[in-house]
Design an enzyme around this catalytic site. Sequence first.
Site, short mmCIF file in Angstrom:
data_model
loop_
_atom_site.label_atom_id
_atom_site.label_comp_id
_atom_site.label_asym_id
_atom_site.label_seq_id
_atom_site.Cartn_x
_atom_site.Cartn_y
_atom_site.Cartn_z
N PHE A 125 47.10 59.90 30.29
CA PHE A 125 47.96 59.30 31.32
C PHE A 125 49.00 60.32 31.73
CE2 PHE A 125 51.53 56.97 33.06
CZ PHE A 125 50.89 56.11 33.93
N ASP A 210 51.49 67.76 28.53
CA ASP A 210 52.36 66.69 29.02
C ASP A 210 53.01 66.04 27.80
OD1 ASP A 210 53.37 64.22 29.73
OD2 ASP A 210 51.72 63.69 31.07
N LYS A 239 61.14 60.95 30.35
CA LYS A 239 61.49 59.84 29.45
C LYS A 239 62.76 60.08 28.63
CE LYS A 239 57.03 57.46 29.05
NZ LYS A 239 57.35 56.16 29.59
N1 PLP Z 1 53.03 61.34 31.27
C1 PLP Z 1 53.00 60.57 30.16
C2 PLP Z 1 52.37 61.11 28.91
C3 PLP Z 1 53.56 59.28 30.18
O1 PLP Z 1 53.52 58.53 29.08
C4 PLP Z 1 54.15 58.82 31.37
C5 PLP Z 1 54.70 57.47 31.46
O2 PLP Z 1 54.40 56.59 30.69
C6 PLP Z 1 54.14 59.65 32.49
C7 PLP Z 1 53.58 60.91 32.40
C8 PLP Z 1 54.75 59.20 33.78
O3 PLP Z 1 56.14 59.20 33.66
P1 PLP Z 1 57.05 58.44 34.74
O4 PLP Z 1 56.79 56.98 34.56
O5 PLP Z 1 58.46 58.84 34.37
O6 PLP Z 1 56.65 58.93 36.07
#
Ligand code: PLP
Length: 389
Positions: A125, A210, A239
């Site tokens: 994700f 990520d 986050k």
């Molecule tokens: N990348 C990862 C691993 C995530 O867990 C999330 C959100 O849950 C995101 C990207 C997306 O982040 P945002 O909701 O701040 O756009």
Amino acid sequence: MSSNHLMQTYNRYPIELVSAEGVLVKDQNGKEYVDFLSGIAVTGFGHKHPVITEAVVKQLNQVWHTSNLFDSSGQKELALALSNASGLDKVFFSNSGTEANEAAIKFARKWGSGRYQIISALGGFHGRTYGALSATGQHKFWQGFYPLVHGFMSVPYGDIQALSAAITKETVAIMLEPIQGESGVIVPPAGYLKAVRELCDRHHILLILDEVQTGMGRTGKWFAHQWDEIRPDILTVAKGVANGLPLGATLCTDAVASAIKPGDHGSTFGGNPVSVAAANAVAGLITDDLLTSVLERGAYLKSKLKEASLPGIQSIRGLGLMAGIELKQGLSARLVAHQLQESGFLVGTSGNSVIRLLPPFTIGHSHIDGLTEAFGSVLAGYEAHGVAV
Ligand code: PLP
């Protein structure tokens, strides 16, 4: 207050959290909950942490917004802290995880000068905007939004052969989470990230990690990939970076950064002074002692839940204060989460069968004991009603 004007993009719980301090939050009726979710892996240092609050209030009283057309000592300080923590050289600031990943994708393609393909992992994700969504290897998030961005493909997570087989002369990067968060706290096999790093080096392609969910101390290191003693070429965080204020960061090597020129990318609000002040306070709080304590509390959480050998739990996995509890078939994670909420504990879910725990780093043993007991009562209730747990 009831409203018909909010877009229905979330399946919201019918409570509003109106006040919070440390690991405790209260709803509109005064009911108190222990926070085992931290937003969703955001408020790692708990609510209203005095040091972070002081930094934010100080900044609010100085200046809120200046745009990125002017110098920023706050951004420079934070970039230095992130660089020292990661071993990477340059930082671009945005507002969220998806934006941090969009920047990563753009930077990788610019560096690749013509190579464009990005290989990611099934179950991964990376966010909801088009580039990040196209890298997200979960088809359920794609439905209704085709066509996606050209040049992405996903292969099974943890499978180095599959990654290797997918590389073509168009491939510019491999993009992964070190632990897949949203799809249920999936920890890859030992040695996987190291093997991916070697694969990238062999093919002269970039490794994008990520760490939006796993970064900023959550797993007991600044960044989860540091357990594998590797360094990515591009690293994304968001986050927890500003403990609840919007901020994203894309970190990269000098080699990647040298492909980017003024005008290639930007953001009006990215790296705003208030979020950056919070993030500088957060960075100051991530000490060796803090990281050791995250590990200790995470180990206690897992051992306590395992020792209790609760009915209905299939397995418990994770690292540091990031835990996924796989429920046995037939149990609904959403229902169990709701019942834990009624017992005074906020937890998350992943899919239909995983309870996700992402508590603040200050969660106490007594809170963990309380959650274990509540979990036991909820699951015993199913057993008493003849549900096979
Ligand atoms: N990348 C990862 C691993 C995530 O867990 C999330 C959100 O849950 C995101 C990207 C997306 O982040 P945002 O909701 O701040 O756009």
